[in-house]
Each structure stands twice: as structure tokens, then as C-alpha cells.
Design a protein around this motif. Structure first.
Motif, PDB file in Angstrom:
ATOM      1  N   LEU A   8       0.875  -1.262  -0.071  1.00 33.27           N
ATOM      2  CA  LEU A   8      -0.095  -0.058   0.055  1.00 33.27           C
ATOM      3  C   LEU A   8       0.893   1.386  -0.132  1.00 33.27           C
ATOM      4  CD1 LEU A   8      -2.731  -1.102   2.483  1.00 33.27           C
ATOM      5  CD2 LEU A   8      -2.989  -0.907   0.011  1.00 33.27           C
ATOM      6  N   TYR A  10       3.082   4.235  -2.559  1.00 36.61           N
ATOM      7  CA  TYR A  10       2.613   5.302  -3.683  1.00 36.61           C
ATOM      8  C   TYR A  10       1.815   4.817  -4.816  1.00 36.61           C
ATOM      9  CZ  TYR A  10       5.961   8.570  -1.231  1.00 36.61           C
ATOM     10  OH  TYR A  10       6.671   9.396  -0.451  1.00 36.61           O
ATOM     11  N   ILE A  11       2.047   3.339  -5.298  1.00 35.26           N
ATOM     12  CA  ILE A  11       1.347   2.920  -6.106  1.00 35.26           C
ATOM     13  C   ILE A  11       0.183   1.978  -5.606  1.00 35.26           C
ATOM     14  CG2 ILE A  11       1.412   1.329  -8.193  1.00 35.26           C
ATOM     15  CD1 ILE A  11       2.780   4.061  -8.832  1.00 35.26           C
ATOM     16  N   CYS A  31       2.772  -5.052   5.046  1.00 32.76           N
ATOM     17  CA  CYS A  31       3.099  -5.750   6.022  1.00 32.76           C
ATOM     18  C   CYS A  31       3.416  -4.759   7.312  1.00 32.76           C
ATOM     19  CB  CYS A  31       4.654  -6.588   5.678  1.00 32.76           C
ATOM     20  SG  CYS A  31       5.724  -5.420   4.771  1.00 32.76           S
ATOM     21  N   ILE A  35       0.580   1.636   8.542  1.00 31.66           N
ATOM     22  CA  ILE A  35       0.118   1.904   7.299  1.00 31.66           C
ATOM     23  C   ILE A  35      -1.464   1.339   7.250  1.00 31.66           C
ATOM     24  CG2 ILE A  35      -0.139   1.471   4.807  1.00 31.66           C
ATOM     25  CD1 ILE A  35       2.717   1.784   4.529  1.00 31.66           C
ATOM     26  N   VAL A  80       4.679  -4.193  -4.610  1.00 32.76           N
ATOM     27  CA  VAL A  80       5.521  -4.117  -3.589  1.00 32.76           C
ATOM     28  C   VAL A  80       6.781  -3.366  -4.260  1.00 32.76           C
ATOM     29  CG1 VAL A  80       4.648  -6.019  -2.362  1.00 32.76           C
ATOM     30  CG2 VAL A  80       6.451  -6.220  -3.988  1.00 32.76           C
ATOM     31  N   PRO A  81       7.734  -3.110  -3.406  1.00 31.03           N
ATOM     32  CA  PRO A  81       9.055  -2.334  -3.885  1.00 31.03           C
ATOM     33  C   PRO A  81       9.895  -3.496  -4.636  1.00 31.03           C
ATOM     34  CG  PRO A  81       8.833  -1.917  -1.440  1.00 31.03           C
ATOM     35  CD  PRO A  81       7.758  -2.932  -1.958  1.00 31.03           C
ATOM     36  N   GLU A 115       2.429  -5.713 -10.720  1.00 31.68           N
ATOM     37  CA  GLU A 115       2.724  -4.153 -11.219  1.00 31.68           C
ATOM     38  C   GLU A 115       4.114  -3.648 -10.903  1.00 31.68           C
ATOM     39  OE1 GLU A 115      -0.132  -1.080 -10.566  1.00 31.68           O
ATOM     40  OE2 GLU A 115      -1.711  -2.178 -10.744  1.00 31.68           O
ATOM     41  N   SER A 116       4.738  -4.289  -9.825  1.00 33.26           N
ATOM     42  CA  SER A 116       6.333  -3.633  -9.541  1.00 33.26           C
ATOM     43  C   SER A 116       6.913  -3.869 -10.730  1.00 33.26           C
ATOM     44  CB  SER A 116       6.857  -4.492  -8.576  1.00 33.26           C
ATOM     45  OG  SER A 116       5.786  -4.652  -7.310  1.00 33.26           O
ATOM     46  N   THR A 117       7.797  -2.806 -10.811  1.00 28.28           N
ATOM     47  CA  THR A 117       8.735  -2.654 -11.946  1.00 28.28           C
ATOM     48  C   THR A 117       9.878  -3.794 -11.835  1.00 28.28           C
ATOM     49  OG1 THR A 117       8.603  -0.228 -12.160  1.00 28.28           O
ATOM     50  CG2 THR A 117      10.286  -1.191 -13.539  1.00 28.28           C
ATOM     51  N   PRO A 153       3.854  10.817  -9.945  1.00 34.80           N
ATOM     52  CA  PRO A 153       3.495  11.372  -8.436  1.00 34.80           C
ATOM     53  C   PRO A 153       3.166  12.860  -8.441  1.00 34.80           C
ATOM     54  CG  PRO A 153       5.484   9.747  -8.347  1.00 34.80           C
ATOM     55  CD  PRO A 153       5.141  10.089  -9.876  1.00 34.80           C
ATOM     56  N   LYS A 202       7.978  -1.220 -19.769  1.00 35.14           N
ATOM     57  CA  LYS A 202       8.048  -0.355 -18.493  1.00 35.14           C
ATOM     58  C   LYS A 202       9.728   0.112 -18.379  1.00 35.14           C
ATOM     59  CE  LYS A 202       7.423   1.653 -14.746  1.00 35.14           C
ATOM     60  NZ  LYS A 202       6.859   2.941 -14.736  1.00 35.14           N
ATOM     61  N   HIS A 255      12.798   6.249  -7.465  1.00 32.03           N
ATOM     62  CA  HIS A 255      13.055   5.059  -7.544  1.00 32.03           C
ATOM     63  C   HIS A 255      12.732   4.439  -9.051  1.00 32.03           C
ATOM     64  CE1 HIS A 255       8.979   3.690  -6.668  1.00 32.03           C
ATOM     65  NE2 HIS A 255       9.029   5.074  -6.474  1.00 32.03           N
TER      66      HIS A 255
HETATM   67  N1  LIG Z   1       6.034   5.385  -7.114  1.00 33.10           N
HETATM   68  C1  LIG Z   1       6.031   5.351  -8.418  1.00 33.10           C
HETATM   69  O1  LIG Z   1       5.885   6.488  -9.037  1.00 33.10           O
HETATM   70  C2  LIG Z   1       6.165   4.241  -9.477  1.00 33.10           C
HETATM   71  C3  LIG Z   1       5.678   4.191 -10.631  1.00 33.10           C
HETATM   72  C4  LIG Z   1       5.624   3.210 -11.685  1.00 33.10           C
HETATM   73  C5  LIG Z   1       5.840   1.904 -10.970  1.00 33.10           C
HETATM   74  N2  LIG Z   1       6.516   2.011  -9.619  1.00 33.10           N
HETATM   75  C6  LIG Z   1       6.818   0.706  -8.993  1.00 33.10           C
HETATM   76  O2  LIG Z   1       5.870   0.159  -8.462  1.00 33.10           O
HETATM   77  C7  LIG Z   1       6.395  -0.582  -7.185  1.00 33.10           C
HETATM   78  C8  LIG Z   1       6.024  -0.038  -5.824  1.00 33.10           C
HETATM   79  O3  LIG Z   1       6.243   1.313  -5.766  1.00 33.10           O
HETATM   80  P1  LIG Z   1       5.871   2.386  -4.676  1.00 33.10           P
HETATM   81  O4  LIG Z   1       6.400   3.488  -4.839  1.00 33.10           O
HETATM   82  O5  LIG Z   1       4.186   2.038  -4.550  1.00 33.10           O
HETATM   83  O6  LIG Z   1       6.585   1.593  -3.350  1.00 33.10           O
HETATM   84  P2  LIG Z   1       6.401   1.978  -1.867  1.00 33.10           P
HETATM   85  O7  LIG Z   1       7.658   1.671  -0.961  1.00 33.10           O
HETATM   86  O8  LIG Z   1       5.748   3.317  -1.748  1.00 33.10           O
HETATM   87  O9  LIG Z   1       5.253   0.830  -1.180  1.00 33.10           O
HETATM   88  C9  LIG Z   1       5.241  -0.276  -0.895  1.00 33.10           C
HETATM   89  C10 LIG Z   1       4.735  -0.943   0.104  1.00 33.10           C
HETATM   90  O10 LIG Z   1       4.917  -2.262  -0.096  1.00 33.10           O
HETATM   91  C11 LIG Z   1       4.871  -2.924   1.135  1.00 33.10           C
HETATM   92  N3  LIG Z   1       5.332  -4.168   1.504  1.00 33.10           N
HETATM   93  C12 LIG Z   1       6.677  -4.759   1.068  1.00 33.10           C
HETATM   94  N4  LIG Z   1       6.731  -6.169   0.832  1.00 33.10           N
HETATM   95  C13 LIG Z   1       5.327  -6.580   1.301  1.00 33.10           C
HETATM   96  C14 LIG Z   1       4.990  -7.879   1.470  1.00 33.10           C
HETATM   97  N5  LIG Z   1       5.502  -9.061   1.136  1.00 33.10           N
HETATM   98  N6  LIG Z   1       3.425  -7.839   1.585  1.00 33.10           N
HETATM   99  C15 LIG Z   1       2.832  -6.624   1.744  1.00 33.10           C
HETATM  100  N7  LIG Z   1       3.337  -5.205   1.618  1.00 33.10           N
HETATM  101  C16 LIG Z   1       4.441  -5.471   1.378  1.00 33.10           C
HETATM  102  C17 LIG Z   1       5.848  -1.841   2.008  1.00 33.10           C
HETATM  103  O11 LIG Z   1       5.503  -1.878   3.545  1.00 33.10           O
HETATM  104  C18 LIG Z   1       5.336  -0.399   1.546  1.00 33.10           C
HETATM  105  O12 LIG Z   1       4.344   0.133   2.228  1.00 33.10           O
HETATM  106  C19 LIG Z   1       7.958  -0.572  -7.229  1.00 33.10           C
HETATM  107  O13 LIG Z   1       8.351  -1.692  -8.141  1.00 33.10           O
HETATM  108  C20 LIG Z   1       8.044   0.667  -8.131  1.00 33.10           C
HETATM  109  O14 LIG Z   1       9.247   0.652  -8.894  1.00 33.10           O
HETATM  110  C21 LIG Z   1       6.368   2.770  -8.731  1.00 33.10           C
END
Ligand SMILES: NC(=O)c1ccc[n+]([C@@H]2O[C@H](COP(=O)([O-])OP(=O)(O)OC[C@H]3O[C@@H](n4cnc5c(N)ncnc54)[C@H](O)[C@@H]3O)[C@@H](O)[C@H]2O)c1
Length: 438
Positions: A8, A10-11, A31, A35, A80-81, A115-117, A153, A202, A255
Motif C-alpha cells: 500500500l 505510492y502505487i 506488512c 500503514i 511491492v518495492p 505491477e512492480s517494476t 507522482p 516499462k 526510484h
Molecule cells: N512510485 C511510483 O511513481 C512508481 C511508478 C511506477 C512504478 N512503480 C513501481 O511500483 C512498485 C511499488 O512502488 P511504490 O512507490 O508504491 O513503493 P512503496 O515503497 O511506496 O510501497 C510499497 C509498499 O509495499 C509494502 N510491502 C513490501 N513487501 C510487502 C509484502 N511482502 N507484503 C505486503 N506489503 C509489502 C511496503 O511496506 C510498502 O508500504 C515498485 O516496483 C516501483 O518501482 C512506482
């Protein structure tokens, strides 16, 4: 239909909220207990335009709940990241742990979307085997694929709806199911393709931007040497109908653009030389900006008359130079400091013995943030505009000038109102603008 969104951040949070607003039952899983607790109270820890206003409503409607553990659902979305490890390779441990948490809950007919990159091949090579530990077969029993996010963002809630989207499936039927799932809120076109193509798309999108920025950064250095203004060069070049040069700056953060190109290099090191070099050029920009700052400060200690306007006087030797930096986020109008080049710049200035103060109105919960601009600039010898947040567009240069020991301004973003700053007594320098300070 019930959807489980794992991660949960940014994405994930905006995506979960969007599905919930579209009338689907959404369980958001993270996790991080804080949050989850905050979300169940209708609050979000993420600064994203419009999100804080949306969340209370969707939580109160019962359509969006949060938990630390996933539950059975019709569709699972993994957000997830995927950070870089120390060898500049993708750390897929979060994706794998998310997959392990889903596997026991998988039922025939489910849809799983990453969806994670991730590096090309992640879904087939890393995700699929873990999910198939459920005893079900991807493609036959459940749909599996990859659908990347392209939102910016600061404008996520609008772009989630309006952007075109790619739905990559491990087979045609999976791609169709994934496309239909996102139709719940996506108004842009959704293009179906195979999963590996979607993964590479991507990475290629962000790498294109990184290479373009590296080119702009080289142009900035060349322009300084040629005594011209790179911002003007780029503005005029971009009047060409088929040219779109990006903006130079003190480095690339976030990132995505600063990270994703490495996921290509990791898999194809021999064939990605331009990509690697661009990454290295951009990574060196904070040091380049530090060189500019050092050049400006040494001009104070050893004034060279020809570089200064008539009437400017400086005491020789300012002791330990004090530098005020405005903005530390990785881009304007966000609170995100991940991979921010300004943090690298600050570290470098401190390593060179400077006393650095900073202010960022968007960044909370980071020690050292001066309460306002004037607190940061009090007694400073150099002001650096690090990030062009909207708040910094209309600076009160006269008050800032009065607060400073020496009125030097380094515009690392080409966005300072140089006339206003000059009339308040500043010497204005800009990255890429006609000086050779190093
Ligand atoms: N932020 C952006 O602008 C953007 C844009 C496109 C793609 N992405 C990609 O999307 C993915 C997520 O990015 P983000 O910015 O949302 O990351 P983030 O760090 O903001 O959020 C990820 C969340 O996942 C949670 N998490 C980690 N492992 C977990 C698990 N096993 N079970 C449950 N929760 C878990 C973390 O606690 C965290 O809150 C990345 O791969 C990123 O590269 C991000």
C-alpha cells in the motif's frame, strides 16, 4: 468482485482506492502495521494530490479495508518495492514474499498481476514457480501477467484513469482478463501483449527518459563551456517538431528513472552500453553541482573582479562556508526523497567542509528540515535552488538577501526569477548557463 492489493505505497494505495471507488471490494495488504492501522482509520501517510480527501470516503463505504495478511480474492495485484541491491541488481525479495503469501489462497479462475517494476522475465521465471506451489497451473487454472504503472507522482489519481495501459499476459487469455480487470477505472486505451514485452516496455520507457536527461546534462556542461544558456538552447531546439530534449539538473532521483535502467543492464550488460553510461553521467551530476558550489564559494574567498558586477565587494575568507539548500525531494511538489540527487549533493558539500542547512516544505519526518526558508538562509554564503517546488517560485528575495552573509544563488533547475534575485542584490549562477566555475 474482490481484489487484494499487496503493498500500500505510492502505487498500491491509489490503485486500491481507485478499484474501491469503482465499486469493487478491495482488501489492501501491507506488512507495515502503521500503514494498515492508519488506513483503517481513514488516513494515509502518503502525500499525493487528492488522496487524503478520497480515503476517508472509500474506507467509510466499506469498499476498502486494510490488513497485514491477504485473504482469498478474485484478483491479486502486487505493488511491492523492487529496489536495487548493492550490485545494482533488482532485489526481488519483496515480490517473492508477496507471491508466497498469495500462493496458499489461490483458487481456480483467479487473476494475479504484477505491477512492480521488474527485470524482463520476472513473472515467468520468479513469480510463476512460486504461485504454482499452490498446485494450480498458470494459464490453465489462473491468469497471470504484468501491467506496469506509468503515473506521475503528484498527479496519480488523474493519470491512473486517463493514461493508456499495457496488459501483458503469460498467454492471450491472461492478457484479456487483466485488461478487463483494469477497465473498472481506466479510460485510456489498454493494449494487450505478452508478459515479457510488457516488462521490457516499462523499463524502456524510463530508460529513454534517463538517456535523454543524460544528453541534456552533457549539453549543460558544453553550454557552460561555450558561454551559452542550455535552458535557452533546449527551449529553442524543442521548437523543432521532432525534437524533445529533456531538462538538465543536479541528477536524477526517484526510484524509477534512476533505478529501472539498471534492470536492463543486469540482464544484458554487453548490449546496454549507452544505457549504463547515461546512468553514470546522471549519477555524477550531484558532484558536478557541488563543483559549481565550490567554485562560487571560492570566488568569495578570492574575488576575481571580472566575474563580479561593478560594486560587488566580498571579504576575503568566509571561514567555514554556509550553504542553504531549498528542496531535497527528488522532484517538484512531492515528499518523496528516495534516490534524491539533492541528498547526494548535500552529503558531498558536507564532505567538502561546508555547513549545509536545508528546507523542504513537502518533506516531513526527516530530521534537519529548517522550519522555513529564512531559517535555512540565515547567515548563508550561498543559496542553492535544489528542487523547483511551487513554493519556491515566488521567493521574497529581499528578505532572503537580508538574511544571508553573502548573496550568491546557484539555480540548479534553471527556474529562478534571475531578475528578481539580482535586483535584491544576488549574484545569480545557474547550472548550464554560461559560466565555467569549476
Ligand atoms: N512510485 C511510483 O511513481 C512508481 C511508478 C511506477 C512504478 N512503480 C513501481 O511500483 C512498485 C511499488 O512502488 P511504490 O512507490 O508504491 O513503493 P512503496 O515503497 O511506496 O510501497 C510499497 C509498499 O509495499 C509494502 N510491502 C513490501 N513487501 C510487502 C509484502 N511482502 N507484503 C505486503 N506489503 C509489502 C511496503 O511496506 C510498502 O508500504 C515498485 O516496483 C516501483 O518501482 C512506482
Amino acid at each position: 468482485m474482490k481484489i487484494c492489493v499487496i503493498g500500500l505505497g505510492y502505487i498500491g494505495l491509489p490503485t486500491a482506492a481507485m478499484f474501491a471507488r469503482s465499486g469493487l471490494d478491495v482488501l489492501g495488504v501491507d506488512c507495515n502495521e502503521t500503514i494498515v492501522h492508519e488506513l483503517n482509520q481513514g488516513r494515509t501517510l502518503i502525500e499525493e494530490d487528492g488522496l487524503a480527501e478520497w480515503i476517508p470516503g472509500v474506507v467509510a463505504s466499506g469498499k476498502l479495508r486494510a490488513s497485514t495478511t491477504p485473504e482469498e480474492a478474485d484478483a491479486f495485484i502486487i505493488t511491492v518495492p523492487t529496489p536495487l541491491d548493492v550490485e545494482k541488481k533488482a532485489d526481488l525479495s519483496f515480490v517473492e514474499s508477496a507471491a508466497r503469501s498469495i500462493a496458499p489462497l489461490l483458487r481456480p479462475g483467479n487473476i494475479v498481476v504484477l505491477e512492480s517494476t521488474s527485470p524482463a522475465g520476472t513473472v515467468e521465471e520468479r513469480l510463476k514457480p512460486l504461485l504454482e506451489q499452490s498446485g494450480l497451473s498458470a494459464g490453465t487454472d489462473f491468469s497471470l501477467g504484468y501491467s506496469p504503472e506509468r503515473v506521475i507522482p503528484g498527479n496519480i489519481l488523474r493519470e491512473l484513469v486517463t493514461n493508456d495501459r499495457i496488459a501483458g499476459g503469460i498467454d492471450g487469455a491472461s492478457a484479456k482478463k487483466i485488461a478487463a480487470l483494469y477497465r473498472a477505472f481506466v479510460q485510456g486505451s489498454i493494449y494487450e501483449t505478452d508478459v515479457r514485452t510488457a516488462e521490457l516496455c516499462k523499463l524502456a520507457e524510463n530508460t529513454y527518459r534517463d538517456v535523454n536527461i543524460a544528453f541534456a546534462n552533457e549539453l549543460a556542461k558544453i553550454s557552460e563551456d561555450q558561454g551559452v544558456d542550455v535552458w535557452e538552447v533546449i527551449r529553442l531546439c524543442n521548437r523543432h517538431p521532432r525534437v524533445n530534449i529533456h531538462q538538465p539538473g543536479p541528477g536524477v532521483g526517484g526510484h524509477c528513472i534512476a533505478v529501472d535502467p539498471w534492470f536492463i543492464v543486469e540482464k544484458n550488460p554487453e548490449d546496454s552500453q549507452l544505457i549504463r553510461l547515461s546512468r553514470e553521467i546522471n549519477d555524477r551530476m550531484p558532484l558536478y553541482a557541488a563543483d559549481l558550489a565550490s567554485g562560487i564559494l571560492s570566488a568569495i574567498e578570492h574575488p576575481a573582479e571580472e566575474e563580479h558586477p561593478v560594486g560587488a565587494t566580498y571579504p576575503k575568507g568566509v571561514g567555514r562556508p554556509v550553504v542553504a539548500v531549498l528542496g531535497i525531494a527528488y522532484k517538484p511538489n512531492v515528499d518523496d526523497t528516495r534516490e534524491s540527487p539533492i541528498l547526494t549533493l548535500i552529503e558531498e558539500l558536507e564532505r567538502r567542509g561546508m555547513d549545509v542547512r536545508w528546507h523542504d516544505p513537502h518533506v516531513r519526518n526527516r530530521p534537519g528540515n529548517a522550519p522555513d526558508v529564512l531559517e535555512a538562509t540565515e547567515g548563508a554564503d550561498l543559496l542553492i535552488l535544489g528542487v523547483n517546488h511551487t513554493e519556491f517560485r515566488q521567493l521574497d528575495y529581499r528578505s532572503v538577501a537580508r538574511s544571508m552573509r553573502h548573496r550568491n544563488l546557484l539555480d540548479a533547475r534553471g527556474s529562478v526569477d534571475a531578475e528578481a534575485a539580482r535586483s535584491a542584490g544576488f549574484l545569480v549562477y545557474a547550472l548550464g548557463r554560461g559560466h565555467r566555475l569549476r
